[in-house]
Design an enzyme around this catalytic site. Structure first.
Site, PDB file in Angstrom:
ATOM      1  N   LYS A  57       0.814  -1.227   0.000  1.00 55.09           N
ATOM      2  CA  LYS A  57       0.000   0.000   0.000  1.00 55.09           C
ATOM      3  C   LYS A  57       0.834   1.258   0.000  1.00 55.09           C
ATOM      4  CE  LYS A  57      -4.515  -1.316   1.108  1.00 55.09           C
ATOM      5  NZ  LYS A  57      -5.517  -1.660   2.052  1.00 55.09           N
TER       6      LYS A  57
ATOM      7  N   LYS B 120      -4.231  -9.885  -6.733  1.00 55.08           N
ATOM      8  CA  LYS B 120      -5.542 -10.319  -6.221  1.00 55.08           C
ATOM      9  C   LYS B 120      -6.610  -9.317  -6.658  1.00 55.08           C
ATOM     10  CE  LYS B 120      -5.292  -7.709  -2.051  1.00 55.08           C
ATOM     11  NZ  LYS B 120      -5.485  -7.400  -0.712  1.00 55.08           N
TER      12      LYS B 120
ATOM     13  N   LYS C  26     -10.432  -3.920  -3.934  1.00 51.16           N
ATOM     14  CA  LYS C  26     -11.500  -2.914  -3.916  1.00 51.16           C
ATOM     15  C   LYS C  26     -11.116  -1.657  -4.678  1.00 51.16           C
ATOM     16  CE  LYS C  26     -13.898  -4.475   0.129  1.00 51.16           C
ATOM     17  NZ  LYS C  26     -14.240  -4.360   1.524  1.00 51.16           N
TER      18      LYS C  26
END
Ligand code: TYM
Length: 325
Positions: free
Chosen positions: A113, A196, A199
């Site tokens: 992130k 993956k 969102k």
């Protein structure tokens, strides 16, 4: 089977996608029949990435509606907003004070992130994300935590924190274990199957997407093969077909793949219909629920009250052991 205590949650950053459903929520539905279940909306975790206050409030209520519309029964499980049980943040603070920074810096999610961002400007909440997760779980002395594969490392850290606390202040917490669905713990992104489904980036099929939207997203799914002839994109599509398709469809496309006669456009369209069909009753129920927001608010208020009672008991014990008055 002995009833165990189980905790898990979803962030409120957007509508859940089919990865969240297959990796986590579907397990919640199964376990609510068997265990002492606590499911929450991790709205405090949602603050660690950019958000709009208005959107956050709306999304949190929508995720609650999602839970219920998918079949989570607030009478069987405790369903609540993390921010409405202040003890989550209180326990997280105590855990922050026994967690070495090194453990946090090596978390893959933190590294992913923050990427190439200047670490000086990254918010501290992002680093401490897994500490709050440990508090979410240990506050209820949970033994099992159904999650997708990306959260396994955070669960390992929750065990490290539990052990550290127990060693320093006396046995208080169990060491919680992650529970994974072996086939679906990691659903991949459609347009970048090395990653993956997530969102962010809009590449996930949302459980509330319209049939046309599902089809549009699936038609863009990548099926390219690598040098060895393998394709993560194709594997991912087959994984989804095995979850949402019927026996005949699975057999048909598996044979066609073996025989090299497969038309991926056909597979994608069948799969979109299957997914749209699977979530059709959910979409209806969700719409109905969102028409009576007072029902959702009431369910969340009841859930928070139940959760608070247990959370308070743990905090009393913790504070006493730590030496807080
Ligand atoms: P969130 O909302 O990002 O993810 C919710 C759940 O979905 C799983 N998941 C996936 N499973 C399969 N394939 C995917 N592509 C995929 N993407 C996500 C996640 O592993 C997760 O189980 N940190 C948590 C929220 C949380 C939590 C907790 C969970 C906060 N505190 C305490 C358990 C216990 C999260 O990732 O939310």
């Amino acid at each position: 089977m002995k009833k165990q205590t189980l905790v898990s949650g979803l962030r409120a950053s957007s509508e859940p996608h089919i990865g969240n459903y297959l990796g986590a929520i579907r397990q919640f539905l199964k376990y609510q029949e068997l265990h002492d279940c606590n499911f929450f909306i991790a709205d405090l975790h949602t603050l660690t990435t950019p958000f709009e206050p208005k959107e956050l409030r709306k999304n949190a209520l929508e995720v609650a509606a999602d839970y219920i519309a998918l079949g989570l029964d607030p009478k069987k499980s405790t369903l609540y907003l993390q921010s409405q049980v202040a003890e989550h943040a209180e326990l997280a603070w105590i855990f922050n004070c026994i967690t070495p920074l090194g453990e946090l810096y090596r978390m893959t999610q933190f590294k992913d992130k923050t990427g190439s961002a200047n670490k000086e400007s990254v918010n501290a909440g992002l680093l401490n994300y897994p500490v709050l997760m440990a508090a979410d779980i240990l506050l209820y002395k949970a033994e099992i935590v159904p999650v997708g594969e990306d959260q396994v490392q955070h669960l390992e850290l929750a065990r490290v924190i539990a052990k550290k606390f127990n060693n320093q202040f006396g046995k208080t917490f169990p060491e919680p274990k992650a529970l994974l669905e072996s086939e679906t713990a990691r659903i991949m992104s459609l347009n970048d199957p090395e990653k993956k489904m997530s969102k962010t980036g809009g590449q996930g099929i949302l459980i509330n997407d319209s049939p046309a939207e599902i089809q549009r997203k699936l038609r863009k799914a990548v099926t390219a093969t690598d040098a060895t002839g393998k394709s993560k994109g194709v594997d991912n599509l087959f994984r989804l077909l095995r979850e949402f398709g019927n026996k005949e469809q699975i057999q048909f496309f598996e044979n066609a793949y073996q025989e090299n006669t497969i038309k991926f456009s056909e597979l994608k369209d069948i799969l979109s219909e299957d997914i749209a069909h699977y979530f059709a009753p959910f979409r209806e129920k969700r719409k109905e629920l969102l028409n009576s927001p007072e029902y959702i608010a009431e369910a969340l208020a009841d859930g928070a009250e139940k959760a608070r009672e247990r959370a308070r008991a743990t905090m009393q014990e913790v504070k006493k052991k730590v030496g807080l008055l």
